[in-house]
Scaffold this motif. Structure first.
Motif, PDB file in Angstrom:
ATOM      1  N   UNK A  62      24.683  40.026  66.218  1.00 22.44           N
ATOM      2  CA  UNK A  62      26.064  40.178  65.745  1.00 22.44           C
ATOM      3  C   UNK A  62      26.633  41.565  66.064  1.00 22.44           C
ATOM      4  N   UNK A  63      25.747  42.562  66.189  1.00 25.40           N
ATOM      5  CA  UNK A  63      26.219  43.912  66.532  1.00 25.40           C
ATOM      6  C   UNK A  63      26.921  43.927  67.881  1.00 25.40           C
ATOM      7  N   UNK A  75      30.290  42.453  67.442  1.00 29.17           N
ATOM      8  CA  UNK A  75      31.156  43.398  66.729  1.00 29.17           C
ATOM      9  C   UNK A  75      31.657  44.493  67.671  1.00 29.17           C
ATOM     10  N   UNK A 134      29.283  36.126  53.037  1.00 27.08           N
ATOM     11  CA  UNK A 134      30.244  37.155  53.421  1.00 27.08           C
ATOM     12  C   UNK A 134      29.893  38.501  52.798  1.00 27.08           C
ATOM     13  N   UNK A 135      29.272  38.499  51.623  1.00 29.68           N
ATOM     14  CA  UNK A 135      29.068  39.747  50.884  1.00 29.68           C
ATOM     15  C   UNK A 135      27.715  39.764  50.175  1.00 29.68           C
ATOM     16  N   UNK A 136      27.319  40.942  49.714  1.00 30.34           N
ATOM     17  CA  UNK A 136      26.109  41.088  48.887  1.00 30.34           C
ATOM     18  C   UNK A 136      26.569  41.210  47.433  1.00 30.34           C
ATOM     19  N   UNK A 145      26.189  44.332  45.002  1.00 28.92           N
ATOM     20  CA  UNK A 145      26.627  45.666  45.438  1.00 28.92           C
ATOM     21  C   UNK A 145      28.099  45.896  45.115  1.00 28.92           C
ATOM     22  N   UNK A 169      30.856  49.488  48.709  1.00 31.46           N
ATOM     23  CA  UNK A 169      29.651  49.463  49.544  1.00 31.46           C
ATOM     24  C   UNK A 169      29.658  48.221  50.435  1.00 31.46           C
ATOM     25  N   UNK A 212      32.113  48.644  53.460  1.00 31.53           N
ATOM     26  CA  UNK A 212      31.678  49.474  54.579  1.00 31.53           C
ATOM     27  C   UNK A 212      30.281  49.115  55.078  1.00 31.53           C
ATOM     28  N   UNK A 213      29.674  48.076  54.513  1.00 35.83           N
ATOM     29  CA  UNK A 213      28.301  47.739  54.866  1.00 35.83           C
ATOM     30  C   UNK A 213      28.163  47.515  56.377  1.00 35.83           C
ATOM     31  N   UNK A 214      27.206  48.206  56.971  1.00 34.90           N
ATOM     32  CA  UNK A 214      26.967  48.060  58.402  1.00 34.90           C
ATOM     33  C   UNK A 214      27.853  48.953  59.241  1.00 34.90           C
ATOM     34  N   UNK A 243      29.090  52.146  57.853  1.00 39.53           N
ATOM     35  CA  UNK A 243      29.289  53.226  56.894  1.00 39.53           C
ATOM     36  C   UNK A 243      29.887  54.451  57.560  1.00 39.53           C
ATOM     37  N   UNK A 248      30.158  58.298  57.906  1.00 40.51           N
ATOM     38  CA  UNK A 248      29.221  59.381  57.614  1.00 40.51           C
ATOM     39  C   UNK A 248      29.836  60.741  57.887  1.00 40.51           C
ATOM     40  N   UNK A 286      26.803  59.738  53.498  1.00 36.70           N
ATOM     41  CA  UNK A 286      27.995  58.914  53.605  1.00 36.70           C
ATOM     42  C   UNK A 286      29.179  59.660  52.986  1.00 36.70           C
ATOM     43  N   UNK A 316      35.315  56.379  51.582  1.00 40.25           N
ATOM     44  CA  UNK A 316      35.041  54.949  51.555  1.00 40.25           C
ATOM     45  C   UNK A 316      35.674  54.291  50.333  1.00 40.25           C
ATOM     46  N   UNK A 339      23.361  58.051  48.483  1.00 37.07           N
ATOM     47  CA  UNK A 339      24.261  58.874  49.295  1.00 37.07           C
ATOM     48  C   UNK A 339      24.191  58.616  50.792  1.00 37.07           C
ATOM     49  N   UNK A 340      23.200  57.871  51.234  1.00 35.12           N
ATOM     50  CA  UNK A 340      23.064  57.697  52.677  1.00 35.12           C
ATOM     51  C   UNK A 340      23.277  56.243  53.083  1.00 35.12           C
ATOM     52  N   UNK A 341      23.474  56.097  54.384  1.00 33.62           N
ATOM     53  CA  UNK A 341      23.663  54.772  54.964  1.00 33.62           C
ATOM     54  C   UNK A 341      22.405  53.923  54.779  1.00 33.62           C
ATOM     55  N   UNK A 391      22.383  52.288  51.495  1.00 31.95           N
ATOM     56  CA  UNK A 391      23.262  51.119  51.495  1.00 31.95           C
ATOM     57  C   UNK A 391      22.539  49.916  52.094  1.00 31.95           C
ATOM     58  N   UNK A 392      21.824  50.171  53.174  1.00 32.82           N
ATOM     59  CA  UNK A 392      21.104  49.086  53.847  1.00 32.82           C
ATOM     60  C   UNK A 392      19.979  48.553  52.973  1.00 32.82           C
ATOM     61  N   UNK A 425      20.997  40.542  49.778  1.00 29.25           N
ATOM     62  CA  UNK A 425      21.232  39.361  50.589  1.00 29.25           C
ATOM     63  C   UNK A 425      20.998  39.715  52.051  1.00 29.25           C
ATOM     64  N   UNK A 434      23.522  38.188  54.612  1.00 30.82           N
ATOM     65  CA  UNK A 434      24.819  38.861  54.653  1.00 30.82           C
ATOM     66  C   UNK A 434      24.700  40.179  55.396  1.00 30.82           C
ATOM     67  N   UNK A 494      26.637  41.422  59.050  1.00 31.91           N
ATOM     68  CA  UNK A 494      27.577  42.519  59.270  1.00 31.91           C
ATOM     69  C   UNK A 494      26.936  43.643  60.080  1.00 31.91           C
ATOM     70  N   UNK A 495      25.776  43.373  60.651  1.00 32.43           N
ATOM     71  CA  UNK A 495      25.214  44.314  61.603  1.00 32.43           C
ATOM     72  C   UNK A 495      24.182  45.280  61.056  1.00 32.43           C
ATOM     73  N   UNK A 496      23.678  45.045  59.836  1.00 32.22           N
ATOM     74  CA  UNK A 496      22.619  45.907  59.300  1.00 32.22           C
ATOM     75  C   UNK A 496      21.293  45.539  59.978  1.00 32.22           C
TER      76      UNK A 496
END
Lengths: 280, 358
Positions: free
Chosen positions: A75-76, A79, A91-93, A96, A100, A103-105, A107, A109, A115, A120, B222-224, B227-228, B235, B238, B242-244
């Protein structure tokens, strides 16, 4: 602007082992257009969007983005080409916070891996505000939003990150009438922002008002590809449901059920099938 | 893109209905904000437990006792840092307990058998232990089997290898003492010395523990990467969509546990100079208990490193408090189990509260 459409599939096919999930499907969608992909369960809609979104590679045919042939490994990759996908159920977590998720994926910085949390939070609030979702607290878990709002967050996210094409996987399927209306409104809005939209649904009543073109899938094949001017809502419904199948169902109900309710249902279905027949 | 473009657009076809804000008001609840903190339950529990032991055990409030409690907390708390991050990322590592012993054995055996400076053994152990964590992660990612099964397998393999290799090399179930080897003094200073704080001896592991917790908390919030971690646990599908990089994140988390295991192993080597090859079995559950008491959800996606630290502190208080209260320490595990039960029930309530009211 290049001459080629933003997304073009020509004769695309995909096999899962011995199962042919998709065969010879072609479609085009350009900026500022909404293409609706319709089909019943198992028609191949999911496989099709997974190919467009980069989750699956296609086995046959061609996939072009703005005229360039592509084959996405993840998917990257999709994108990076501006193709963002919003899935119905993933679609979402949920646990969270909204920001978050937003901006997931992707983020933002500010060096040393940190971050830019203020940015954000602010951006999330502003972007959602523009979509008419007024959150007091962008720190609340996104699972506490309604289904329609979550879809809108996902759409707003894709638009914010510069998506040129938006793939929406049954965004209205699990929603009530009002919430579905909200989502449809954002599809129109996305088109006005000159995004290309691929809207997957099994509901012709959702598809018809917003679509510019309609692709109808059945058992992994395309059984119709029409611009809006060439097809009516009833014809679309008929292609989807199949007038003949309704007739068959009516027949079955009549023969297996002696009750008045069964007979009444059968009569209603027969009428519906007759109404749809001219389309075939 | 974004704001300017959207403001230029005409308003949506039908404007948002005015009663909408009322609906939203009902959904917001300030209580949820408080309950939303993963550490809350653990913090209340720690305060209650501290008060309780202060009352029933006279020796408990002395500075020396507190230092002992902190030390007990740190030896488990350091591992709980890695284990809690992994759990937030949605996975278990049952091999964490014996991996500590493996790391210690590697350092002791390499240093002694090759007559090297102990720091060489420390480095070899770091590399090999991180590799073990990577193997756990790769096995999980490649097979798609539950991490419970994967690490259960590596747990037994490591437990067997610990004993087998040690016996084959030394002819004994323990390693030879590395106390007189080069570098032992400096290594001991780093991994197992006592630090004088206002007249009280505090083990250096306590400070490492606090440091690791601070770093882990910073990473998480505080970091990416943080978040990951939340996303792959909450999930994974998900996150992937979104590219994680889900696979890399999970492998990294297994290696984080391995790193903590390496550090704990080094503490063992330089605190006792010899390593018993059969040690560590069962400790993995204590680490998991610390994380769970601290508010980490077993299902992933929720929790905190600070919570796990509080969990480890509770663990240390219970462990030593029972001794200071002069109770039968045989009951320690009973209390631990009871606290785990209470903590998970509290977690359950929290999660339901968060997920309800959709």
């Amino acid at each position: 602007m290049s001459e080629a459409p933003l997304i073009r599939l020509s004769g695309v096919g995909k096999n899962h082992g011995s199962i042919i999930a998709l065969r010879e499907v072609s479609l085009e969608v350009d900026a500022g257009e909404v293409l609706c992909v319709l089909g019943d369960n198992g028609a191949g809609k999911s496989t099709l969007i997974k190919i467009i979104a980069g989750l699956h590679r296609h086995d046959a045919g061609g996939y072009e983005v703005a005229g360039e042939p592509v084959s996405f490994g993840s998917p990257r990759d999709a994108l990076a080409r501006g193709i963002a996908t919003v899935y119905q159920d993933l679609a979402v977590v949920p646990l969270m916070p909204v920001w978050r998720n937003f901006f997931l994926g992707s983020e933002k910085r500010k060096g040393l891996g940190r971050m830019d949390i203020d940015h954000m939070r602010r951006t999330t609030r502003a972007e959602l505000g523009e979509m008419g979702i007024d959150l007091r607290d962008v720190d609340q878990p996104i699972g506490t939003l309604s289904g329609g709002e979550r879809q809108c967050v996902a759409i707003a996210r894709a638009v914010h990150f510069g998506a040129r094409a938006l793939i929406l996987d049954e965004p209205t399927a699990a929603l009530g009438v009002k919430q579905a209306g909200t989502v449809l409104r954002y599809i129109v809005q996305a088109r006005e922002r000159s995004l290309a939209v691929v809207f997957i649904t099994h509901n012709p009543h959702h598809a018809y008002p917003v679509g510019d073109r309609f692709l109808i899938l059945k058992r992994g094949r395309s059984i119709g590809y029409h611009p809006k001017g060439e097809i009516t809502r009833d014809e679309l419904t008929a292609l989807m449901a199949g007038g003949a199948e309704l007739e068959q169902l009516a027949h079955e109900l009549q023969s297996t059920q002696d009750s008045d309710a069964g007979a009444a249902a059968a009569t209603a279905l027969t009428k519906e099938a007759e109404r749809l027949r001219p389309a075939d | 893109m974004g704001r300017a473009a959207a403001e230029a657009l005409p308003p949506p076809p039908s404007p948002p209905p005015p009663p909408a804000p009322d609906e939203r008001m009902a959904r917001r609840s300030p209580v949820r904000l408080l309950l939303g903190r993963p550490e809350l339950g653990a913090l209340l529990g720690a305060v209650a437990l501290f008060a309780f032991f202060s009352l029933v055990a006279d020796a408990f409030l002395q500075a020396g006792s507190f230092s002992t409690v902190l030390y007990a907390g740190s030896t488990f708390g350091i591992m709980a840092v890695g284990v809690s991050l992994l759990m937030i990322g949605g996975e278990f590592d049952l091999s964490a307990g014996v991996m500590v012993t493996t790391a210690a054995l590697i350092a002791a055996l390499v240093s002694y058998q090759f007559t090297l400076n102990v720091w060489a053994g420390v480095l070899v152990s770091l590399v090999l232990t991180l590799a073990l964590g990577m193997v756990n992660g790769l096995l999980y990612v490649k097979t798609g089997l539950p991490s419970f099964i994967i690490t259960l397998a590596t747990f037994f393999m490591l437990a067997g290898a610990n004993l087998g290799v040690t016996k084959a090399v030394t002819g004994n179930v323990a390693t030879d003492s590395v106390r007189d080897m080069d570098g032992f003094g400096t290594a001991r200073a780093v991994f197992a010395s006592d630090v004088d704080v206002l007249g009280v001896n505090v083990n250096v592991t306590v400070f490492w523990w606090l440091g690791f917790v601070a770093i882990a908390t910073w990473i998480l919030l505080r970091t990416r990467i943080g978040n990951w971690i939340f996303a792959v646990g909450g999930s994974a599908d998900s996150a992937r969509a979104v590219g994680v990089p889900v696979a890399r994140t999970k492998i990294g988390l297994f290696m984080g546990v391995a790193f903590c295991g390496w550090f704990s192993g080094m503490h063992l080597v330089f605190a006792f100079a010899t390593v018993q090859s059969g040690e560590g079995v069962g400790n993995e559950f204590f680490y998991i208990i610390c994380a769970v008491i601290g508010g980490c959800l077993l299902t992933g996606g929720y929790g905190s490193a600070i919570g796990a630290a509080i969990g480890a502190f509770i663990f240390g208080m219970t462990n030593k408090g029972i001794v200071y209260a002069e109770w039968n320490p045989d009951w320690f595990k009973f209390f631990l189990g009871a606290m785990l039960l209470i903590a998970t029930v509290v977690n359950l309530v929290v999660r339901r509260r968060v997920e309800r009211s959709k």
